[in-house]
Motif scaffolding. Sequence first.
Motif, short mmCIF file in Angstrom:
data_model
loop_
_atom_site.label_atom_id
_atom_site.label_comp_id
_atom_site.label_asym_id
_atom_site.label_seq_id
_atom_site.Cartn_x
_atom_site.Cartn_y
_atom_site.Cartn_z
N SER A 51 0.93 -1.22 -0.02
CA SER A 51 0.02 -0.11 -0.03
C SER A 51 0.93 1.10 0.07
O SER A 51 0.17 2.35 -0.45
CB SER A 51 -0.87 -0.09 1.19
OG SER A 51 0.11 0.13 2.31
N GLY A 52 1.91 1.44 0.52
CA GLY A 52 2.99 2.34 0.46
C GLY A 52 2.46 3.18 1.65
O GLY A 52 2.75 4.47 1.70
N VAL A 53 1.79 2.62 2.60
CA VAL A 53 1.52 3.55 3.84
C VAL A 53 1.91 3.12 5.22
O VAL A 53 2.16 3.84 6.09
CB VAL A 53 0.10 3.84 4.01
CG1 VAL A 53 -0.60 4.53 3.08
CG2 VAL A 53 -0.88 2.48 4.12
N VAL A 54 2.53 1.66 5.14
CA VAL A 54 3.05 1.31 6.42
C VAL A 54 4.60 1.49 6.32
O VAL A 54 5.37 0.57 5.65
CB VAL A 54 2.63 -0.22 6.49
CG1 VAL A 54 3.38 -0.68 7.99
CG2 VAL A 54 1.21 -0.36 6.48
N TYR A 55 4.90 2.20 7.51
CA TYR A 55 6.29 2.43 7.64
C TYR A 55 6.96 1.36 8.41
O TYR A 55 6.24 0.83 9.33
CB TYR A 55 6.73 3.93 8.30
CG TYR A 55 6.83 4.81 6.98
CD1 TYR A 55 7.79 5.26 6.49
CD2 TYR A 55 5.32 5.44 6.97
CE1 TYR A 55 7.74 6.16 5.20
CE2 TYR A 55 5.47 6.35 5.70
CZ TYR A 55 6.69 6.84 5.07
OH TYR A 55 6.62 7.53 3.98
N PRO A 56 8.21 0.85 8.25
CA PRO A 56 9.29 1.72 7.43
C PRO A 56 9.26 1.20 5.94
O PRO A 56 9.81 1.69 5.14
CB PRO A 56 10.55 1.10 8.15
CG PRO A 56 10.55 -0.24 8.55
CD PRO A 56 8.94 -0.16 9.10
N ALA A 57 8.53 0.22 5.59
CA ALA A 57 8.57 -0.57 4.30
C ALA A 57 8.32 0.65 3.14
O ALA A 57 8.82 0.84 2.19
CB ALA A 57 7.68 -1.71 4.21
N ALA A 58 7.33 1.72 3.62
CA ALA A 58 6.79 2.51 2.74
C ALA A 58 8.02 3.61 2.38
O ALA A 58 8.01 4.11 1.41
CB ALA A 58 5.71 3.39 3.27
N GLY A 59 8.72 3.40 3.26
CA GLY A 59 10.19 4.33 2.87
C GLY A 59 11.21 3.68 2.11
O GLY A 59 12.37 4.32 1.62
N PHE A 60 11.06 2.43 1.83
CA PHE A 60 12.32 1.64 1.06
C PHE A 60 12.59 2.46 -0.26
O PHE A 60 13.71 2.26 -0.59
CB PHE A 60 11.97 0.24 1.14
CG PHE A 60 12.07 -0.61 2.26
CD1 PHE A 60 12.38 0.01 3.67
CD2 PHE A 60 11.43 -1.81 2.20
CE1 PHE A 60 12.25 -0.92 4.84
CE2 PHE A 60 11.43 -2.59 3.41
CZ PHE A 60 11.83 -1.95 4.70
N VAL A 61 11.45 2.71 -0.83
CA VAL A 61 11.72 3.20 -2.13
C VAL A 61 12.56 4.56 -2.02
O VAL A 61 13.34 4.78 -2.96
CB VAL A 61 10.48 3.60 -2.94
CG1 VAL A 61 9.63 4.62 -1.95
CG2 VAL A 61 10.81 4.22 -4.48
#
Length: 241
Positions: free
Chosen positions: A179-189
């Motif tokens: 979804s691109g909203v759960v950090y930290p994974a959303a910040g990987f990009v």
Amino acid sequence: MKKQYKRIFILTGAGISAESGLSTFRDSDGLWNNHKVEDVATLEAFEKNPAFVHKFYNELKPEILNAKPNPAHLCLAKLQEKYKGKVNIITQNVDILHEKASSKNIYHIHGKIDEAMCLECGHILQSAEDVDMSTICPHCATKGKFKPNIVFFGEMPLYMPEVEKHLRECDLFVSVGTSGVVYPAAGFVYTAKYYGADTIEFNLTTTSNNYLFDEHIEGKCSITLPEFVEQLLETQENNGE
Ligand SMILES: [Zn+2]
């Protein structure tokens, strides 16, 4: 993206497993199998009522462990097998569909449904069976000290040092069904892009950090991802690698 990559970093999320019929953890409505996330996926809930939390995961286990990988999982395993560059998979999913598809180098940053950790000695027990307050640790012999090896809300994801390293080193970052909203994974990009990687996203719909990706491919990833993998393999062949 017609070039040969040396290191590909693939992040997978709920969307890839949804196409294997698994309901999504951390869904937008805050429910998981009709339970409130705060009742089954926080440390507070576990400390207050470990038996209840164990029961919840034990009930989920059969469905999750019996699910079958779909073409998106299978094509990633194929890419890992045929591609000359390194291909690492980092997943937010607690299921084992990448393993079932015969992938390797998989980092489960939110833990894994078939694992439990002994809070007494740190031993990780792998088991498809129920784990509860009567389970005895085979390592330290303590009874009733297992916690599902699931990263609860408020806990740090696993393997972050390895993830950071792969993010800095990769030359292609691929996000699948997150979804691109759960950090930290959303910040990987951000990190991957900062260190110079090409970035591409596969999702059903437009995501909030969509603008950070060089390419955004909408649709079912069981259809779009195999096409992409074939392109990568064709490029490799045309380059005579
Ligand atoms: Zn133990």
